[in-house]
Design an enzyme around this catalytic site. Structure first.
Site, PDB file in Angstrom:
ATOM      1  N   ASP A  78       0.818  -1.213   0.000  1.00  0.00           N
ATOM      2  CA  ASP A  78       0.000   0.000   0.000  1.00  0.00           C
ATOM      3  C   ASP A  78       0.851   1.262   0.000  1.00  0.00           C
ATOM      4  O   ASP A  78       0.456   2.288  -0.561  1.00  0.00           O
ATOM      5  CB  ASP A  78      -0.930   0.004   1.214  1.00  0.00           C
ATOM      6  CG  ASP A  78      -2.163  -0.857   0.986  1.00  0.00           C
ATOM      7  OD1 ASP A  78      -2.061  -1.825   0.206  1.00  0.00           O
ATOM      8  OD2 ASP A  78      -3.208  -0.568   1.580  1.00  0.00           O
ATOM      9  N   ASP A 120      -0.970  -5.427   4.093  1.00  0.00           N
ATOM     10  CA  ASP A 120      -2.312  -4.931   4.406  1.00  0.00           C
ATOM     11  C   ASP A 120      -3.490  -5.784   3.937  1.00  0.00           C
ATOM     12  O   ASP A 120      -4.312  -6.216   4.728  1.00  0.00           O
ATOM     13  CB  ASP A 120      -2.466  -3.524   3.843  1.00  0.00           C
ATOM     14  CG  ASP A 120      -1.575  -2.517   4.544  1.00  0.00           C
ATOM     15  OD1 ASP A 120      -0.578  -2.938   5.152  1.00  0.00           O
ATOM     16  OD2 ASP A 120      -1.859  -1.315   4.474  1.00  0.00           O
ATOM     17  N   LYS A 121      -3.642  -5.991   2.631  1.00  0.00           N
ATOM     18  CA  LYS A 121      -4.833  -6.679   2.126  1.00  0.00           C
ATOM     19  C   LYS A 121      -4.603  -8.171   1.967  1.00  0.00           C
ATOM     20  O   LYS A 121      -5.560  -8.928   1.747  1.00  0.00           O
ATOM     21  CB  LYS A 121      -5.258  -6.088   0.770  1.00  0.00           C
ATOM     22  CG  LYS A 121      -5.402  -4.577   0.783  1.00  0.00           C
ATOM     23  CD  LYS A 121      -6.283  -4.086   1.917  1.00  0.00           C
ATOM     24  CE  LYS A 121      -6.257  -2.578   2.058  1.00  0.00           C
ATOM     25  NZ  LYS A 121      -4.967  -2.023   2.480  1.00  0.00           N
ATOM     26  N   CYS A 193       5.602  -2.393   8.202  1.00  0.00           N
ATOM     27  CA  CYS A 193       5.966  -1.097   8.782  1.00  0.00           C
ATOM     28  C   CYS A 193       5.716  -1.054  10.290  1.00  0.00           C
ATOM     29  O   CYS A 193       4.740  -1.591  10.788  1.00  0.00           O
ATOM     30  CB  CYS A 193       5.214   0.012   8.066  1.00  0.00           C
ATOM     31  SG  CYS A 193       5.560   0.038   6.299  1.00  0.00           S
ATOM     32  N   GLU A 441      -6.879   4.551  -0.126  1.00  0.00           N
ATOM     33  CA  GLU A 441      -6.468   5.128   1.155  1.00  0.00           C
ATOM     34  C   GLU A 441      -6.051   6.577   0.949  1.00  0.00           C
ATOM     35  O   GLU A 441      -5.323   6.891   0.008  1.00  0.00           O
ATOM     36  CB  GLU A 441      -5.290   4.348   1.747  1.00  0.00           C
ATOM     37  CG  GLU A 441      -5.672   2.998   2.280  1.00  0.00           C
ATOM     38  CD  GLU A 441      -4.516   2.293   2.971  1.00  0.00           C
ATOM     39  OE1 GLU A 441      -4.775   1.274   3.610  1.00  0.00           O
ATOM     40  OE2 GLU A 441      -3.362   2.762   2.866  1.00  0.00           O
ATOM     41  N   SER A 467      -5.136   4.869   5.668  1.00  0.00           N
ATOM     42  CA  SER A 467      -4.051   3.965   6.038  1.00  0.00           C
ATOM     43  C   SER A 467      -4.073   3.740   7.538  1.00  0.00           C
ATOM     44  O   SER A 467      -4.549   4.583   8.309  1.00  0.00           O
ATOM     45  CB  SER A 467      -2.715   4.590   5.632  1.00  0.00           C
ATOM     46  OG  SER A 467      -1.643   3.970   6.297  1.00  0.00           O
TER      47      SER A 467
END
Length: 553
Positions: A78, A120-121, A193, A441, A467
């Site tokens: 992302d 993320d996804k 992250c 986002e 985000s």
């Protein structure tokens, strides 16, 4: 075993021949066939370490008495996709990932799955597939990145020291040399992250749901512990296959409530609302959006995590990890099974001590309510979501003047051009699941808002999403979205908007008769993307308040 469908009987001679063509010896054919869905890619720091973890998972599977087969799953970063056309594809890949895992597992009649994921996804997509397939499954999240290190003990994190630093540079707060220091130190190596952004929040919730082993959600990507967890997960999946333990036995209503409570207690990413709704739907669990707000009002925030707070994932892991949070939440946590075999309460009872500087007791919380709030009102009849843990006290109740933008790019141009001032409410619309398409986002606008020092005087509302790195007075997931003719499409420049987080209200201060007149002349805009798979996605995706899932209905 499911795999007997392709292994047993004279009519399966061609199937066995093909399997042997991969190098599988006859002596291994009777073992459980375990698929390892790996999202390795060297495009994403969160996934570059997976080759090593694959080896440990495979060793564990063989140690447990199974036979491992690897297959690839795509991953989108992302952060790299942010702020341009690429972000249209991020959330939709969640659906692709679920479909791909389902397709491979069903086509090859795999007995069980190890899902190797991180960012993320990818994690929610994998969990959606697990719930849909309901065959024995265990998840291995690859782990968070270490904080970047600077002089005099300074610690760097991705969002604060890149997106927000960029805005600070634009505002003249830091110079080009300092910006370069941030860029060079924000991402020191492999892992997701460092703060409680979406990837790490989902890893924590995966463990809380019971779908990964203890410490998996917080163990650092560079740690030996992560490799031992990968090995143990490989062993455990064979045990789950032999005992017939499947995801729907684990993904109960109680498990989802526990996950929501942990999310709220830590101040996690607002994206988890979309993802938990989608996973619950696949698991056959009724989980209305309102559940998040009901639990938020009775669940205190007990950790101050980056980006809105001071602590990093490495601190949370050292302080006790997920089981430490479960222990601190005590009796509010419901008993629910896990892939380990112990229940959530049994796991919490094994914790001897917790570093209460990081994971506070509920009697001494960071905030009295959980990190996420759900707002309703004439601007969001079906709901909107705010990460209230990242909102400063002056902005919990705010009234301002609407500044309307029909895309993220237009809003960014206004922000960077100095056209947004104190007292404004930035309205970014036509960025929802259908209108985006893909519900992008809005990290660049929100980080710019904070970097310019406007976080205590300007709010942002959108039918897009944020985000996990977002902080500030930012309200997203507004439903219905603009592309469906929702009220956000009717807002005009200069309208007054009132935000009231304590009372869960989001109101457009315009008379209903005026809104009715605007509604009568509203015309849906042309789709932004008319070809490719996103054009198909826009036609079948549902609203944010149902998880932005694709459906044939």
């Amino acid at each position: 075993m499911r795999s007997d469908t392709i292994k047993q009987g004279i009519e399966r001679t061609p199937h066995r021949a093909l399997i042997k063509g991969t190098g599988v010896p006859q002596s291994e054919m009777a073992k459980p066939f375990i698929g390892v869905a790996t999202s390795f890619t060297d495009l994403i720091p969160g996934h570059v370490g997976m080759r090593d973890l694959e080896r440990f998972i495979e060793k564990g599977i063989h140690s447990g008495g199974g036979y491992a087969f690897f297959f690839g799953i795509p991953g989108v970063c992302d952060g790299i996709a942010m702020g341009h056309k690429g972000m249209h594809y991020s959330l939709p890949t969640r659906e692709l990932i679920a479909d791909m895992v389902e397709s491979v597992a069903e086509a090859h009649r795999l007995d069980g799955l190890v899902l190797l994921t991180n960012c993320d996804k990818i994690t929610p997509g994998m969990l959606m597939a697990a719930a849909r397939l309901d065959i024995p499954t265990i998840v291995v999240t690859a782990g968070p990145m270490m904080a970047g290190r600077g002089v005099e003990g300074r610690r760097f994190s991705f969002v604060t020291d890149t997106f927000e630093a960029m805005a600070r540079y634009k505002a003249g707060v830091i110079d080009a040399k300092e910006l370069q220091v941030c860029e060079d130190n924000a991402c020191p190596g492999m892992g997701s992250c460092q703060g409680l952004f979406t990837a790490n929040t989902m890893a924590i919730l995966t463990e809380t749901l019971g779908m990964s082993l203890p410490r998996c959600g917080t163990a650092l990507a560079v740690s030996a512990l992560k490799r031992r967890i990968a090995f143990a997960s490989g062993e455990k999946i064979v045990d789950l296959v032999r005992n017939g333990v499947t995801p729907r036995q684990i993904l109960t209503r109680a498990a989802f409530e526990n996950a929501i409570r942990v999310d709220l207690a830590l101040g996690g990413s607002s994206n988890t609302v979309l993802h938990l709704l989608a996973i619950a739907r696949e698991a056959g669990v009724d989980l209305p959006l309102e559940t998040f707000d009901i639990l938020s009002k009775e669940t205190p925030q007990i950790a101050s995590m980056n980006p809105a707070g001071e602590y990093f994932m490495e601190d949370l892991d050292a302080a006790g990890g997920v089981v430490g949070v479960l222990k601190q939440l005590g009796g509010t946590i419901k008993d629910s099974p896990t892939v380990l075999g112990l229940t959530t309460r049994e796991l919490a009872s094994t914790v001897e001590s917790v570093d209460e500087r990081v994971i506070r007791p509920v009697s001494d919380p960071v905030k009295k309510e959980g990190g996420i709030a759900v707002l309703f009102g004439n601007l969001a009849p079906k709901g909107a979501v705010v990460k209230q843990s990242g909102v400063s006290a002056p902005m919990m109740q705010f009234e301002g003047t609407a500044r309307c933008f029909d895309s993220e790019e237009l809003a960014m141009a206004a922000l960077m051009g100095g056209k947004i001032t104190s007292g404004d409410v930035v309205v970014i619309r036509y960025e929802g699941p259908k209108g985006g398409p893909g519900m992008r986002e809005m990290l660049a606008p929100t980080a710019t808002l904070m970097g310019l020092g406007l976080g205590d005087s300007v709010a942002l509302v959108t039918d897009g999403r944020f985000s996990g790195g977002t902080r500030g007075p930012c309200i997203g997931h507004i439903s219905p979205e603009a592309a469906e003719g929702g009220p956000i499409a009717l807002v005009e420049e200069g309208d007054r908007i009132r935000l009231d987080i304590p009372n869960r209200k989001l109101e457009l201060l315009v008379d209903e008769s005026i809104l009715a007149e605007r509604r009568s002349r509203w015309v849906a805009p042309e789709p932004k993307i008319k070809t490719g798979w996103l054009a198909r996605y826009a036609k079948v995706v549902t609203s944010a308040y149902t998880g932005a899932v694709t459906t044939a209905e």
